[in-house]
Design a protein around this motif. Sequence first.
Motif, short mmCIF file in Angstrom:
data_model
loop_
_atom_site.label_atom_id
_atom_site.label_comp_id
_atom_site.label_asym_id
_atom_site.label_seq_id
_atom_site.Cartn_x
_atom_site.Cartn_y
_atom_site.Cartn_z
N LEU A 1 0.82 -1.21 0.00
CA LEU A 1 0.00 0.00 0.00
C LEU A 1 0.85 1.26 0.00
N PRO A 2 0.41 2.32 -0.65
CA PRO A 2 -0.87 2.45 -1.36
C PRO A 2 -0.82 1.72 -2.70
N LEU A 3 -1.99 1.25 -3.12
CA LEU A 3 -2.10 0.43 -4.32
C LEU A 3 -3.38 0.81 -5.07
N THR A 4 -3.26 1.03 -6.36
CA THR A 4 -4.43 1.30 -7.19
C THR A 4 -4.49 0.24 -8.28
N LEU A 5 -5.66 -0.37 -8.43
CA LEU A 5 -5.85 -1.44 -9.41
C LEU A 5 -7.06 -1.16 -10.29
N ASP A 6 -6.91 -1.43 -11.58
CA ASP A 6 -8.06 -1.43 -12.47
C ASP A 6 -8.77 -2.76 -12.29
N LEU A 7 -10.10 -2.73 -12.32
CA LEU A 7 -10.90 -3.92 -12.08
C LEU A 7 -11.66 -4.33 -13.33
N LYS A 8 -11.87 -5.63 -13.47
CA LYS A 8 -12.72 -6.13 -14.55
C LYS A 8 -13.62 -7.23 -13.99
N ASP A 9 -14.70 -7.47 -14.69
CA ASP A 9 -15.66 -8.47 -14.26
C ASP A 9 -15.11 -9.88 -14.45
N ASP B 1 -14.80 0.11 -11.32
CA ASP B 1 -13.77 -0.03 -12.35
C ASP B 1 -12.36 0.17 -11.83
N ARG B 2 -12.23 0.82 -10.67
CA ARG B 2 -10.91 1.11 -10.12
C ARG B 2 -11.00 1.13 -8.61
N ILE B 3 -9.98 0.56 -7.97
CA ILE B 3 -9.91 0.58 -6.52
C ILE B 3 -8.54 1.08 -6.08
N THR B 4 -8.56 1.91 -5.05
CA THR B 4 -7.33 2.34 -4.40
C THR B 4 -7.41 1.86 -2.97
N ILE B 5 -6.34 1.25 -2.50
CA ILE B 5 -6.26 0.73 -1.14
C ILE B 5 -5.09 1.46 -0.46
N GLU B 6 -5.38 2.06 0.69
CA GLU B 6 -4.37 2.82 1.43
C GLU B 6 -4.46 2.49 2.91
#
Length: 115
Positions: free
Chosen positions: A29-37, A107-112
């Motif tokens: 962390l911190p981490l940002t990921l693009d998400l898909k179904d 569509d996008r997640i940020t984890i901190e």
Amino acid sequence: MDIRFTLDGRPVGATLNDSPAARDLATLLPLTLDLKDFHGTERIGYPPRKLDTSDAPEPAAPMVGDVAYYAPWGNLALFHRDGPSASADLLILGHIDADAERLAGADRITIEPAS
């Protein structure tokens, strides 16, 4: 473990458990990921490396809001529908306090780390 998740720019409450994989995720962390179904059940994204899966907890079937790690592919999964039966390959890392609709459209997640 208290963390801060942001889905598509909007904050949401979340916690990580104290498993080795969750603690390892916290080191990224911190981490940002693009998400898909994935199969209309979960949104998935790939951290920059695989997580430590030693001493994994007993398998549990994922539920809506669970944050999980699928070890064979190295992806995080946010469940917006209850998942299939328990699998030793799927580790529950924590939970997001968001409804299924919000999780399904993310569509996008940020984890901190929580401050």
